[in-house]
Design a protein around this motif. Structure first.
Motif, short mmCIF file in Angstrom:
data_model
loop_
_atom_site.label_atom_id
_atom_site.label_comp_id
_atom_site.label_asym_id
_atom_site.label_seq_id
_atom_site.Cartn_x
_atom_site.Cartn_y
_atom_site.Cartn_z
N LEU A 15 1.61 6.58 -2.82
CA LEU A 15 0.49 5.73 -2.29
C LEU A 15 -0.45 6.45 -1.25
O LEU A 15 -1.54 6.20 -1.31
CB LEU A 15 1.16 4.53 -1.62
CG LEU A 15 2.05 3.49 -2.58
CD1 LEU A 15 2.55 2.66 -1.73
CD2 LEU A 15 1.10 3.07 -3.37
N GLU A 59 -1.68 -1.41 -5.28
CA GLU A 59 -0.69 -1.16 -4.42
C GLU A 59 -1.30 -0.05 -3.46
O GLU A 59 -0.86 -0.25 -2.19
CB GLU A 59 0.40 -0.17 -5.04
CG GLU A 59 1.30 -1.27 -5.88
CD GLU A 59 2.12 -2.30 -5.15
OE1 GLU A 59 2.31 -1.91 -3.80
OE2 GLU A 59 2.59 -2.97 -5.71
N ALA A 60 -2.31 0.86 -3.57
CA ALA A 60 -2.87 1.73 -2.66
C ALA A 60 -3.64 0.97 -1.67
O ALA A 60 -3.71 1.22 -0.45
CB ALA A 60 -3.64 2.90 -3.28
N HIS A 63 -1.38 -0.94 0.53
CA HIS A 63 -0.74 -0.05 1.36
C HIS A 63 -1.50 0.40 2.66
O HIS A 63 -1.32 0.31 3.60
CB HIS A 63 -0.36 1.27 0.65
CG HIS A 63 0.36 2.55 1.45
ND1 HIS A 63 1.52 2.53 2.05
CD2 HIS A 63 -0.30 3.55 2.07
CE1 HIS A 63 1.53 3.60 2.70
NE2 HIS A 63 0.48 4.14 2.75
#
Length: 203
Positions: A15, A59-60, A63
């Motif tokens: 990530l 998701e990045a 995150h």
């Protein structure tokens, strides 16, 4: 280190690498191979954790958002609400290299959200979280008597809008808007409603 801990460490590394690569070259130019190489993992391992570019991007973003501004009061409930709110404002502007990377990711999300429903829903959800974060600091100040009673939702919306608009100018290196100007402009705009000094606090 247990198998679960290794898997979590690998996921975090991927990530972090994805955030760096997307910010550097833009999502449209990102391949899973490039992220895998940057993370130092095999493409197969990357696909084990994230089976599509779109899921990796989402998701990045999540995150990156989760790493922003955590524990701004240092765990000290006695930090004045004005100082906490000023720290939040600083965190929502591109005040250092890490936050400039976050801004690049947000810009990628804004573009994708115009033509992708999943990205749009993600952006709206992240803005809801930002709104709650700012609103919590304002509510804390009102409850303590540090801020005047005000429309918390309206003030939160104003702060987010000003941070977005002025932050873009800072990212563009617009000579009319540097970080100091952005901060002072935001603070002077909200000060009358909060009943506080228009001078941006030392944080």
């Amino acid at each position: 280190m247990t198998k679960a801990e290794r898997a979590l460490e690998t996921r975090e590394r991927i990530l972090k690498a994805a955030c760096e690569v997307i910010a550097d070259i833009g999502f449209e130019n990102v391949s899973m191979r490039k992220v895998a190489e940057h993370a130092g993992v095999s493409k197969a391992l990357l696909h084990y954790h994230f089976d599509t570019r779109e899921k990796l991007f989402a998701e990045a973003m999540t995150h990156s958002f989760a790493q922003t501004g955590t524990d701004l009061d240092g765990g000290d409930a006695d930090v004045p609400a004005g100082v906490l709110l000023a720290r939040i404002v600083r965190t929502m502007l591109p005040t250092d290299e890490e936050l400039r990377q976050d801004w690049k990711l947000w810009q990628e999300l804004w573009v994708r959200a115009q033509r992708d429903d999943a990205a749009r829903h993600l952006a709206v959800d992240l803005y809801d979280q930002l709104h709650a974060w700012v609103g919590g600091a304002v509510e804390r100040g009102v409850a303590s008597g540090e801020f005047a009673p005000c429309d918390v939702a309206a003030i939160s919306t104003l702060i987010l809008a000003l941070c977005d608009g002025l932050g873009i100018r800072v990212m563009l290196a617009d000579p009319r808007v540097d970080l100091s100007t952005a901060q002072s402009t935001i603070w002077s705009a909200i000060a009358p409603s909060l009943g506080i000094s228009p001078a941006f606090p030392e944080t």
